[in-house]
Design a protein around this motif. Sequence first.
Motif, mmCIF file in Angstrom:
data_model
loop_
_atom_site.group_PDB
_atom_site.id
_atom_site.type_symbol
_atom_site.label_atom_id
_atom_site.label_comp_id
_atom_site.label_asym_id
_atom_site.label_seq_id
_atom_site.Cartn_x
_atom_site.Cartn_y
_atom_site.Cartn_z
ATOM 1 N N VAL A 126 0.834 -1.206 0.000
ATOM 2 C CA VAL A 126 0.000 0.000 0.000
ATOM 3 C C VAL A 126 0.866 1.252 0.000
ATOM 4 N N LEU A 127 1.910 1.273 0.817
ATOM 5 C CA LEU A 127 2.793 2.435 0.892
ATOM 6 C C LEU A 127 3.513 2.670 -0.429
ATOM 7 N N GLU A 128 3.996 1.604 -1.053
ATOM 8 C CA GLU A 128 4.689 1.757 -2.330
ATOM 9 C C GLU A 128 3.748 2.274 -3.414
ATOM 10 N N SER A 129 2.504 1.806 -3.402
ATOM 11 C CA SER A 129 1.549 2.240 -4.422
ATOM 12 C C SER A 129 1.134 3.684 -4.226
ATOM 13 N N ALA A 130 1.327 4.230 -3.016
ATOM 14 C CA ALA A 130 0.936 5.620 -2.748
ATOM 15 C C ALA A 130 2.000 6.614 -3.184
ATOM 16 N N ALA A 131 3.200 6.129 -3.560
ATOM 17 C CA ALA A 131 4.305 7.037 -3.886
ATOM 18 C C ALA A 131 3.962 8.056 -4.976
ATOM 19 N N PRO A 132 3.280 7.676 -6.080
ATOM 20 C CA PRO A 132 2.971 8.672 -7.115
ATOM 21 C C PRO A 132 1.854 9.649 -6.722
ATOM 22 N N SER A 133 1.146 9.375 -5.641
ATOM 23 C CA SER A 133 0.000 10.198 -5.262
ATOM 24 C C SER A 133 0.443 11.446 -4.516
ATOM 25 N N ALA A 134 -0.347 12.511 -4.683
ATOM 26 C CA ALA A 134 -0.066 13.741 -3.944
ATOM 27 C C ALA A 134 -0.294 13.567 -2.455
ATOM 28 N N ALA A 135 -1.058 12.547 -2.084
ATOM 29 C CA ALA A 135 -1.377 12.313 -0.674
ATOM 30 C C ALA A 135 -0.435 11.296 -0.041
ATOM 31 N N HIS A 136 0.709 11.042 -0.670
ATOM 32 C CA HIS A 136 1.564 9.969 -0.177
ATOM 33 C C HIS A 136 2.089 10.244 1.228
ATOM 34 N N THR A 137 2.354 11.507 1.563
ATOM 35 C CA THR A 137 2.857 11.821 2.905
ATOM 36 C C THR A 137 1.818 11.464 3.966
ATOM 37 N N MET A 138 0.576 11.832 3.712
ATOM 38 C CA MET A 138 -0.490 11.523 4.656
ATOM 39 C C MET A 138 -0.721 10.012 4.755
ATOM 40 N N VAL A 139 -0.676 9.331 3.626
ATOM 41 C CA VAL A 139 -0.878 7.878 3.633
ATOM 42 C C VAL A 139 0.211 7.191 4.441
ATOM 43 N N TRP A 140 1.460 7.549 4.206
ATOM 44 C CA TRP A 140 2.561 6.940 4.954
ATOM 45 C C TRP A 140 2.437 7.223 6.448
ATOM 46 N N THR A 141 2.100 8.470 6.789
ATOM 47 C CA THR A 141 1.978 8.830 8.203
ATOM 48 C C THR A 141 0.896 8.021 8.894
ATOM 49 N N VAL A 142 -0.270 7.920 8.254
ATOM 50 C CA VAL A 142 -1.399 7.229 8.869
ATOM 51 C C VAL A 142 -1.142 5.729 8.964
#
Length: 541
Positions: free
Chosen positions: A412-428
Motif C-alpha cells: 500500500v505504501l509503495e503504491s501511494a508514492a505517485p500520489s499527492a497524498a503519499h505523505t499523509m498515507v505513509w503517516t497514517v
Amino acid sequence: MTTDWLHAFFVQHLPVLPVLVPLFTAAALLFLGDSPERLRLQRRIALASAVFGAVLAWRLLTEAAAGSLSVYPLGGWPAPFGIVLVVDRLSALMLALTWTIAVPVLWYATGGWDSHGRYFHALFQFQLMGLSGAFVTGDLFNLFVFFEVLLISSYVLLVHGQGRDRFRAGVHYVVLNLAASALFLIGLAIVYGVTGTLNMADLGLRVAQLDAEQATLLKAGAMVLLVVFGLKAAIVPLYLWLPNTYAAASAPVAALFAIMTKVGVYSIIRVHGVMLGPDAGHAALAAAPWILPLALLTTVLGVLGALAAHSLARLVSYLTVSSVGVILIGVGLFSTEALSAALYYTVHSTLVMAALFLLVELVASQRGKVGDHLQPAAPVAQPVLLGLMTLLGAASAAGLPPLPGFLGKLMVLESAAPSAAHTMVWTVVLGAGFFTLVGLARAGSILFWSVLPDRPGECGAGSSGRLTTATLGLLGVSLLLAVAASPMKRYTDAAAVQLADRNGYAEAVLNATGGADSRTTRPYQAGRGEVRLPTYESAAP
C-alpha cells in the motif's frame, strides 16, 4: 459413465454451486429439525457442505488464476435482460476467502457454541449463501437481494445464545441495516432511472455515454450507494455499530462476520472503483474526493478505539475497523497498483481478524469471571500456547516483518508514492501500525503477565483440541500469504488489471452465449474496442 456425467454437470454449473450448496444444505438441516439428538448429524452435514463449498470455491479460483472469466445466465436469459452470475478474478478471490474462513469457524462452532441456541447450522449456511451470492452476482439489484439474505441470517446469528448485551447490540444492528436497505433501493432506483439497467457490465458502458446533466443525477444515486456500502464496510462516520456488535457476538459468529465488512468494500470497488472509475465520462471518480479522506480517518479512529478498549473483543473489533480503513486507502488511490495492494491486504486482514475473534474466546474461557476484560485475573491454563498465538496474531495485525501484514502495508505504501497524498498515507499507515502494536502489547501484558494467584474454580479447564486447531488453522493460512507472497501478488495484480478493463469485462458478459442455466467460460482478453450495447427490444431468451 456416471462419473463423467457428474463431472460435466459440476463443470457446467460451477459458478452457481457456491450459492446452491449452502441453500440446499440449510433446507435439509431445517427439515431434520432442531432436536438435541440430531445435533451430531447436523454437524456432519454442515461440515461436509462447508468443505465441499471450499473445494468449489478453490476450483473457481484456479480457473480464474488461469485467465478464465465465467458467465452463467440463469434461465438462459442473456445479459443484461436476465439474472447473470459472473466469476472473475476478484469474485473468485472473495469466494475462496469466504469458504476458507467458513470451514475452521464451523469446526470451532461444533465444539459447543452451536448448542447454545436453535438452528445455528441452518443459519450459518444461509449466511454463506448470501455472502457467495453477493460476490458472484453480475447486477446491482441481485447484490441487494443477497445483501438481505446474509443480513437476515446475521440478525439471528448475532443473538444466538441470547444474552442482554447481544439483544441490545442486535436491536441497533437491525435498525441501522433496515435503514441502509431502504437507502439501497433508493440508490438503485436513481441509477436505473438514469441508465435503464442495473447489470454491472452494461452499466460500465452506459455511464460513459451520459451527458453532464444525467451524470449529475447518476452521481447522486452513486453517493447514496456509497453511504449504504460505507455502513456495511464500517467506515467513518458509519462504523460505531461495529465494536459493540462484534464484541457481543459469540466467537464463531464474530469470526464469520469478519468477512461481512469486506462485502461493503467489495461493493465500493465494483461501483466506485470500476463502473464509476476514471473512464466513466462525466460521472468519473464521483466518490474520489471522499473515499481516501474517509479511509484515512477510519484507520486513525479505529486504532484509537483499540487503544481505549477495555476488553479484548472490543480491541479486535476496533482493529477490524482500522483494517478496513487501510484497505480503502488502496481503493481510494484509484490505481491498479494500489488496488492490487488493497486486495492482498484484504485477504490477510480478514484471516487474521477471524482468528483473533476465536482467540478472544479461548483466552476469556480460561480467565474465569473476568473473561476478556483487560484487568488482572487468574493465570490461563495454557499460557505458552495462547501466548504464542496472541503474539503471532498481534504481530501480523500490526504489520511486523516478515509477516503478511507487513507485506500488505508495504504494498500500500509503495503504491501511494505517485500520489499527492503519499505523505499523509505513509503517516497514517505507519502510525496506525505502531499504535496497533502498542495496544496489543498492552493487552498481552495484562492477559499473560498481570495475573493474580490461582483461585480454585475460577481458572478455566483449558481449551479443547477442536477449538485450538480451528484457531491455529486460520493463523496458519494467514502465514501462507507470506510464504506465497509472490504468486499471490501476481494474482492480485492481474485482478486489478482485469477490473480496470471495463470493455473486456463487458465483452465477456454481454456477448456470452449458451443454453439454459449453462455457463460460458472464455480466456480473459483485454477489450478490443467498443462493445455494442444491447437493445432492449431483443430481450427474449
